[in-house]
Scaffold this active site. Structure first.
Site, short mmCIF file in Angstrom:
data_model
loop_
_atom_site.label_atom_id
_atom_site.label_comp_id
_atom_site.label_asym_id
_atom_site.label_seq_id
_atom_site.Cartn_x
_atom_site.Cartn_y
_atom_site.Cartn_z
N GLU A 166 0.84 -1.20 0.00
CA GLU A 166 0.00 0.00 0.00
C GLU A 166 0.88 1.25 0.00
O GLU A 166 0.60 2.22 -0.72
CB GLU A 166 -0.91 -0.01 1.22
CG GLU A 166 -1.76 1.25 1.37
CD GLU A 166 -2.21 1.48 2.80
OE1 GLU A 166 -2.71 2.58 3.07
OE2 GLU A 166 -2.06 0.57 3.64
N ASP B 269 0.70 3.87 -3.08
CA ASP B 269 0.31 5.27 -2.89
C ASP B 269 1.21 6.18 -3.73
O ASP B 269 0.73 7.13 -4.38
CB ASP B 269 0.42 5.64 -1.41
CG ASP B 269 0.18 7.11 -1.14
OD1 ASP B 269 -0.93 7.59 -1.43
OD2 ASP B 269 1.10 7.79 -0.66
N GLU C 281 -4.65 0.46 -3.47
CA GLU C 281 -3.28 0.98 -3.57
C GLU C 281 -2.27 -0.16 -3.53
O GLU C 281 -1.24 -0.12 -4.23
CB GLU C 281 -3.01 1.96 -2.43
CG GLU C 281 -3.71 3.29 -2.59
CD GLU C 281 -3.36 4.28 -1.51
OE1 GLU C 281 -3.24 5.48 -1.83
OE2 GLU C 281 -3.20 3.87 -0.34
#
Length: 239
Positions: A52, A56, A128
């Protein structure tokens, strides 16, 4: 290692989204919630949190590149505002739902009972993480097409309606999903002459003040209060 059934599901997801990934272990990790890890006593780094983090950055890079190219006349501030709404948990969760990502996320039984699979934050994080996994698999070009296909209409809507950031809508969606209630805006101060007033508004959720804003109109003050709230609640990404 995952089961044959899990492998089949992951390949189905890739096929449905016209994506490629040679390392299904990474994709499986991206779609494995920490509750599943804890309840099955698996290795702590098997869930999607590290992916994640990477995803991002990949998300912001792709969206920034897209906005930079399609809006050559916009300054940095305007581009940042559009990007902020695109990378918010609310929008990412909507992307995740659109591609049926909730059907592929592994969560623990307790989390499942609490509706964790459908939680906005879970969906956004998993989305993400998938971007991070595919990036590590060397699929940046594939990722670009996939993400822009999802985001282009959202960007167009924001631009056409001149709604570059709508914190009230984001806060309302959050409170409705999490608490089944609406945020309450209270004007706590009005100052200045009638032709040049200044308003201070605070926004309340479950009788708790979560944000405050000031503006020349009540609407402006409410938007600023909502923005203050969603920043404090972590509903938008740091720029």
């Amino acid at each position: 290692m995952f089961s044959d059934e899990r492998e089949k599901d992951l390949k189905l997801f890739l096929k449905e989204q016209r994506l490629k990934c040679s390392n299904l272990v990474l994709l499986d990790m991206a779609l494995t919630h920490s509750s599943y890890i804890n309840e099955n006593r698996l290795e702590a780094d098997s869930d999607y949190e590290r992916l994640e983090f990477l995803g991002d950055a990949v998300l912001k890079l792709i969206i920034s590149d897209y906005l930079f190219n399609i809006f050559p006349e916009y300054d940095e501030g305007r581009l940042s505002k559009i990007r902020s709404i695109i990378v918010s948990d609310t929008v990412l969760a909507s992307f995740a739902r659109k591609i049926g990502l909730q059907d592929y996320i592994q969560v623990g039984p307790a989390e499942e009972k609490q509706g964790g699979r459908l939680r906005e934050s879970t969906l956004a994080c998993a989305f993400e993480a998938v971007l991070g996994a595919l990036y590590l698999d060397g699929r940046l070009e594939n990722l670009y097409s996939f993400l822009i296909d999802l985001a282009s209409r959202e960007v167009e809507f924001i631009d056409k309606n001149d709604v570059f950031y709508n914190p009230k809508a984001i806060l309302q969606e959050f409170t409705q999903e999490k608490y089944k209630i609406l945020p309450i805006y209270e004007t706590v101060l009005e100052s200045g002459p009638a032709h040049d007033k200044t308003f201070v508004v605070q926004v309340m959720v479950k009788d708790q003040k979560v944000g405050q804003g000031q503006g020349k109109t009540k609407k402006e003050a409410q938007q600023k209060a909502a923005y203050d709230a969603i920043e404090k609640l972590g509903l938008i990404k740091d720029e």
